[in-house]
Design a protein around this motif. Structure first.
Motif, PDB file in Angstrom:
ATOM      1  N   ASP A   8      -2.433  39.713 -67.727  1.00 53.01           N
ATOM      2  CA  ASP A   8      -3.809  39.220 -67.758  1.00 53.01           C
ATOM      3  C   ASP A   8      -4.660  40.054 -68.708  1.00 53.01           C
ATOM      4  O   ASP A   8      -5.441  39.514 -69.497  1.00 53.01           O
ATOM      5  CB  ASP A   8      -4.425  39.242 -66.356  1.00 53.01           C
ATOM      6  CG  ASP A   8      -3.891  38.144 -65.456  1.00 53.01           C
ATOM      7  OD1 ASP A   8      -3.278  37.185 -65.963  1.00 53.01           O
ATOM      8  OD2 ASP A   8      -4.098  38.256 -64.227  1.00 53.01           O
ATOM      9  N   ARG A  12      -3.915  36.750 -70.942  1.00 57.61           N
ATOM     10  CA  ARG A  12      -4.505  35.596 -70.258  1.00 57.61           C
ATOM     11  C   ARG A  12      -6.005  35.719 -70.022  1.00 57.61           C
ATOM     12  O   ARG A  12      -6.720  34.720 -70.123  1.00 57.61           O
ATOM     13  CB  ARG A  12      -3.761  35.333 -68.949  1.00 57.61           C
ATOM     14  CG  ARG A  12      -2.314  34.899 -69.191  1.00 57.61           C
ATOM     15  CD  ARG A  12      -1.611  34.474 -67.929  1.00 57.61           C
ATOM     16  NE  ARG A  12      -1.306  35.602 -67.067  1.00 57.61           N
ATOM     17  CZ  ARG A  12      -0.088  35.908 -66.622  1.00 57.61           C
ATOM     18  NH1 ARG A  12       0.953  35.161 -66.965  1.00 57.61           N
ATOM     19  NH2 ARG A  12       0.106  36.939 -65.838  1.00 57.61           N
ATOM     20  N   ASN A  13      -6.491  36.908 -69.708  1.00 60.73           N
ATOM     21  CA  ASN A  13      -7.924  37.084 -69.465  1.00 60.73           C
ATOM     22  C   ASN A  13      -8.641  37.764 -70.618  1.00 60.73           C
ATOM     23  O   ASN A  13      -9.857  37.942 -70.574  1.00 60.73           O
ATOM     24  CB  ASN A  13      -8.159  37.876 -68.168  1.00 60.73           C
ATOM     25  CG  ASN A  13      -7.731  37.100 -66.946  1.00 60.73           C
ATOM     26  OD1 ASN A  13      -7.661  35.871 -66.968  1.00 60.73           O
ATOM     27  ND2 ASN A  13      -7.423  37.800 -65.873  1.00 60.73           N
TER      28      ASN A  13
END
Length: 194
Positions: A8, A12-13
């Protein structure tokens, strides 16, 4: 394999930031960032990236004069902006960086098209490693290509064999200034297996 939390942070983030919190980035963090990114692979270990970390008010004014209008405010607000350059004489370091093949320098010397494509490809890779290393140590990033390359080269690389590739602001992003996340292509739209 990395856990979901690490994935993440790295992918992804992670976002490209347009606004920054007033929190400094230390020289020690910049050294830590470089000491991670330098291990990313390049062809024949040629490592053409050369980086200027712009922090001082004087250097930032030089940088802002090179940026396209749409990138000025977010560059001004960033605690640090890295100029990722590419050394067009990178091959002179081949005896140091690729010592197991004494002929490696000759693969590039006197071959301007090979030099240019190798420097661009590999300094771009190293710039991507910089982004991932910054994220890994808790920094946010804003890579940009909106600048006047001739002005940038004159301001920061005059009299050298280095040319600007792209810039990347670094710091602690202000999430309230993020745009909605842009879509990405699906696997089937972007890839094929043969």
């Amino acid at each position: 394999m990395l856990n979901d939390s690490a994935l993440d942070i790295l992918f992804r983030n992670a976002r490209t930031h347009n606004g920054w919190r007033e929190k400094p980035v230390s020289d020690e963090q910049l050294r830590q960032l470089y000491d991670l990114m330098k291990w990313g692979p390049t062809s024949a270990n040629c490592s053409p990236a050369r980086i200027v970390f712009v922090k001082s008010a004087e250097a930032k004014e030089k940088l802002l004069a090179c940026m396209d209008p749409g990138n000025v405010d977010k560059t001004r607000a960033a605690p640090v902006t890295a100029i990722i350059g590419m050394d067009m004489a990178f091959y002179e370091r081949m005896p140091q960086l690729f010592p197991h093949n004494p002929d490696a320098r000759s693969w590039f010397a006197g071959k301007p098209e090979v030099i240019a494509s190798t420097a661009m490809r590999n300094s771009s890779l190293q710039g991507a490693y910089l982004i991932m290393a910054a994220r890994a140590i808790g920094l946010d990033c804003a890579p940009m290509s909106g600048f006047n390359a001739d002005k940038m080269n004159a301001a920061f690389f005059q009299g050298t064999s280095i040319k600007a590739n792209f810039v990347c602001s670094l710091g602690y992003g202000d999430t309230s200034k993020l745009h909605p996340r842009g879509p990405r292509l699906t696997f089937d739209e972007a890839c094929r297996t043969e």
